[in-house]
Design a protein around this motif. Structure first.
Motif, mmCIF file in Angstrom:
data_model
loop_
_atom_site.group_PDB
_atom_site.id
_atom_site.type_symbol
_atom_site.label_atom_id
_atom_site.label_comp_id
_atom_site.label_asym_id
_atom_site.label_seq_id
_atom_site.Cartn_x
_atom_site.Cartn_y
_atom_site.Cartn_z
ATOM 1 N N PRO A 1 -7.477 7.377 8.804
ATOM 2 C CA PRO A 1 -8.613 7.763 7.957
ATOM 3 C C PRO A 1 -8.228 7.711 6.483
ATOM 4 O O PRO A 1 -7.047 7.822 6.126
ATOM 5 N N GLU A 2 -9.211 7.542 5.635
ATOM 6 C CA GLU A 2 -8.944 7.427 4.204
ATOM 7 C C GLU A 2 -8.164 8.631 3.681
ATOM 8 O O GLU A 2 -7.265 8.474 2.856
ATOM 9 N N ASP A 3 -8.491 9.829 4.189
ATOM 10 C CA ASP A 3 -7.822 11.024 3.681
ATOM 11 C C ASP A 3 -6.427 11.212 4.263
ATOM 12 O O ASP A 3 -5.717 12.148 3.894
ATOM 13 N N LYS A 4 -6.008 10.315 5.174
ATOM 14 C CA LYS A 4 -4.676 10.418 5.768
ATOM 15 C C LYS A 4 -3.750 9.279 5.322
ATOM 16 O O LYS A 4 -2.602 9.218 5.758
ATOM 17 N N LYS A 5 -4.252 8.398 4.473
ATOM 18 C CA LYS A 5 -3.409 7.317 3.978
ATOM 19 C C LYS A 5 -2.257 7.894 3.162
ATOM 20 O O LYS A 5 -2.475 8.676 2.240
ATOM 21 N N GLY A 6 -1.056 7.537 3.528
ATOM 22 C CA GLY A 6 0.117 8.084 2.856
ATOM 23 C C GLY A 6 0.596 9.388 3.436
ATOM 24 O O GLY A 6 1.597 9.946 2.964
ATOM 25 N N ASP A 7 -0.060 9.899 4.473
ATOM 26 C CA ASP A 7 0.301 11.176 5.085
ATOM 27 C C ASP A 7 1.369 10.929 6.153
ATOM 28 O O ASP A 7 1.079 10.466 7.257
ATOM 29 N N THR B 1 8.006 5.720 -0.044
ATOM 30 C CA THR B 1 7.619 7.095 -0.360
ATOM 31 C C THR B 1 8.814 7.856 -0.917
ATOM 32 O O THR B 1 8.711 8.574 -1.922
ATOM 33 N N MET B 2 9.960 7.696 -0.260
ATOM 34 C CA MET B 2 11.172 8.373 -0.716
ATOM 35 C C MET B 2 11.634 7.830 -2.063
ATOM 36 O O MET B 2 11.982 8.599 -2.974
ATOM 37 N N PHE B 3 11.636 6.506 -2.211
ATOM 38 C CA PHE B 3 12.122 5.922 -3.457
ATOM 39 C C PHE B 3 11.282 6.379 -4.658
ATOM 40 O O PHE B 3 11.825 6.732 -5.704
ATOM 41 N N ALA C 1 24.056 13.384 -8.143
ATOM 42 C CA ALA C 1 22.719 13.952 -8.326
ATOM 43 C C ALA C 1 21.677 13.121 -7.587
ATOM 44 O O ALA C 1 20.767 13.655 -6.949
ATOM 45 N N PHE C 2 21.815 11.817 -7.657
ATOM 46 C CA PHE C 2 20.896 10.903 -6.971
ATOM 47 C C PHE C 2 20.932 11.152 -5.461
ATOM 48 O O PHE C 2 19.898 11.257 -4.802
ATOM 49 N N THR C 3 22.132 11.262 -4.908
ATOM 50 C CA THR C 3 22.292 11.492 -3.466
ATOM 51 C C THR C 3 21.692 12.823 -3.052
ATOM 52 O O THR C 3 21.007 12.920 -2.017
ATOM 53 N N ASN C 4 21.928 13.860 -3.825
ATOM 54 C CA ASN C 4 21.404 15.188 -3.495
ATOM 55 C C ASN C 4 19.884 15.201 -3.476
ATOM 56 O O ASN C 4 19.260 15.815 -2.594
ATOM 57 N N ILE C 5 19.271 14.553 -4.441
ATOM 58 C CA ILE C 5 17.808 14.516 -4.517
ATOM 59 C C ILE C 5 17.233 13.775 -3.316
ATOM 60 O O ILE C 5 16.265 14.224 -2.693
ATOM 61 N N PHE C 6 17.833 12.656 -2.965
ATOM 62 C CA PHE C 6 17.347 11.880 -1.819
ATOM 63 C C PHE C 6 17.551 12.635 -0.512
ATOM 64 O O PHE C 6 16.672 12.643 0.359
ATOM 65 N N SER C 7 18.696 13.281 -0.352
ATOM 66 C CA SER C 7 18.976 14.018 0.881
ATOM 67 C C SER C 7 18.024 15.188 1.051
ATOM 68 O O SER C 7 17.544 15.469 2.156
ATOM 69 N N GLU C 8 17.732 15.876 -0.039
ATOM 70 C CA GLU C 8 16.808 17.005 0.038
ATOM 71 C C GLU C 8 15.417 16.529 0.442
ATOM 72 O O GLU C 8 14.755 17.136 1.294
ATOM 73 N N PHE C 9 14.984 15.430 -0.139
ATOM 74 C CA PHE C 9 13.643 14.933 0.181
ATOM 75 C C PHE C 9 13.549 14.464 1.625
ATOM 76 O O PHE C 9 12.531 14.671 2.298
ATOM 77 N N ALA C 10 14.616 13.831 2.131
ATOM 78 C CA ALA C 10 14.602 13.271 3.484
ATOM 79 C C ALA C 10 14.819 14.327 4.557
ATOM 80 O O ALA C 10 14.634 14.048 5.740
ATOM 81 N N GLU D 1 0.814 -1.220 0.000
ATOM 82 C CA GLU D 1 0.000 0.000 0.000
ATOM 83 C C GLU D 1 0.845 1.266 0.000
ATOM 84 O O GLU D 1 0.530 2.222 -0.703
ATOM 85 N N GLU D 2 1.921 1.281 0.801
ATOM 86 C CA GLU D 2 2.740 2.495 0.879
ATOM 87 C C GLU D 2 3.293 2.879 -0.490
ATOM 88 O O GLU D 2 3.265 4.040 -0.898
ATOM 89 N N GLU D 3 3.811 1.890 -1.188
ATOM 90 C CA GLU D 3 4.375 2.113 -2.516
ATOM 91 C C GLU D 3 3.305 2.622 -3.484
ATOM 92 O O GLU D 3 3.519 3.582 -4.237
ATOM 93 N N TYR D 4 2.155 1.988 -3.458
ATOM 94 C CA TYR D 4 1.060 2.378 -4.343
ATOM 95 C C TYR D 4 0.603 3.805 -4.041
ATOM 96 O O TYR D 4 0.415 4.619 -4.956
#
Length: 409
Positions: free
Chosen positions: A307-313, A343-345, A369-378, A77-80
């Protein structure tokens, strides 16, 4: 021998995050690794995923589309939900499809789905996460027709030699280095003892052995007592119920023996929810589940309704977990990644693909570039390195392993 090791590693990867949707239903899962920094605290958590929307704006969309292939909502579910969230963020630029539920026996269906994405001339990148059996064959077929398409494979189920030959970039949690991270996190939380639960079948797998040995070595370095615990194998005749019952009963025994400052880690998905629950009731320490996500193990173990509106939150889940821990005087005794792994991936793979399609990244497998994008998101430094096979020593330039930013809850 090398072929056997590669197949074994592929099996570990195949199961490493299968239980993301529901840990109770996952019979066999190895852990997703993380990196714990000694100075990480609740304060550092506040600057992490909470601010993702503020710190990472949507990249400008070009005249292209990106295809995403994930597990179904029932499988992961998390991935979806993460893929659906990306589609909501970027609109029609994203095309979201799913692998067949029985991907191993329906590889022709996976190939057909990938080719249908590639048939759209506006599709310039395809992301497969989790990259099920058949992904490599599908990517090879896409490559024959559309060599211009960027092909990304996250959490692959196939051997490194196979998937790395087909995909431009492969990424996976850093399973081996998780051992060091768990021990460091446990020490930061005040643990004096670390209990590692597994069973012979898992401990015959090279990555699980490496994680175990790294955890034990770091515990010795930090002055922590390391304890091997053996639970029933959920794939044995007794099934997952026996595994879960054992964990529920054994965690209190270990706490009685070693004290409440005992940290627990398990290599299997089925162990996680009962372990989290038993640790909570005993007021012990749970550095992180094998899949370091706030959506994994915690909701069922702590009785958190979503709640349904909080799935993935992410913010909602972190707040709910923290509130439960505060009620039980356990703040700072459980942890996860600042951004849930899937979520991050998903989000970062899309950001990387956009940067590539916009010409901001020119190499198909750009580690920096990959590392920078992941670090910024995390919301903090994320460790990324090229994968090296622990037995053969072979290194893969287009296979990156990731350690997220650890936080306490």
């Amino acid at each position: 021998m090398k072929k056997v090791v590669s197949v074994m590693m592929a099996a570990v990867m195949a199961f490493s995050l299968a239980g993301c949707g529901s840990s109770n239903n996952a019979a066999d899962t190895t852990a997703a690794p993380t990196q714990a920094a000694p100075e990480q605290t609740e304060a550092s958590a506040d600057g992490g995923a909470d601010s993702q929307e503020e710190t990472q704006e949507a990249a400008p969309a070009g005249d292209f589309k990106i295809g995403i292939l994930t597990s179904t909502v029932s499988q992961a579910e998390e991935e979806y939900r993460a893929a659906e969230g990306v589609k909501e963020k970027f609109g029609d630029m994203i095309i979201h499809q799913t692998f067949p539920d029985k991907a191993a026996s329906e590889q022709e269906t996976t190939i057909s789905i990938a080719l249908s994405l590639a048939a759209d001339p506006d599709v310039k990148a395809i992301i497969c996460n989790t990259a099920m059996e058949g992904t490599a064959a599908a990517m090879e077929k896409v490559r024959e027709k559309r060599p211009d398409i960027l092909l990304l494979a996250g959490v692959p189920s196939e051997a490194p030699d196979v998937i790395c030959a087909a995909a431009d970039l492969v990424f996976h949690p850093d399973v081996a280095e998780m051992g060091t991270a768990v021990a460091e996190a446990a020490a930061e939380m005040g643990a004096t003892t670390v209990v590692h639960y597994s069973f012979p079948r898992h401990m015959a797998q090279p990555l699980n052995i490496a994680r175990h040995d790294n955890m034990k070595a770091k515990c010795e370095e930090l002055g922590l007592t390391f304890v091997d615990g053996t639970s029933p194998d959920p794939m044995s005749d007794a099934g997952i119920a026996a595994t879960q019952q054992f964990i529920l009963e054994d965690v209190p025994r270990k706490v009685e023996e070693y004290g409440p400052d005992t940290a627990f880690f398990g290599t299997n998905a089925g162990q996680q929810e009962p372990m989290c629950k038993a640790v909570y009731e005993a007021k012990a320490i749970y550095p992180l589940p094998d899949n370091p996500s706030v959506f994994y193990a915690f909701p069922g173990a702590l009785g958190i309704e979503i709640p349904e509106d909080k799935k993935g939150d992410v913010d909602f889940m972190r707040d709910q977990i923290s509130a439960k821990l505060s009620e039980n005087e356990m703040s700072g005794r459980m942890g996860a990644w600042s951004a849930p792994m899937h979520t991050m991936f998903i989000n970062c793979a899309v950001e990387y693909a956009i940067a590539y399609c916009n010409g901001e990244v020119t190499d198909r497998a750009d580690l920096e570039a990959f590392t920078n994008i992941f670090s910024e998101f995390a919301g903090g430094d994320v460790s990324v390195r090229k994968y090296t096979d622990i037995e053969s020593g072979k290194s893969y330039d287009n296979f990156f392993v990731v350690l997220g930013k650890f936080i306490t809850l």
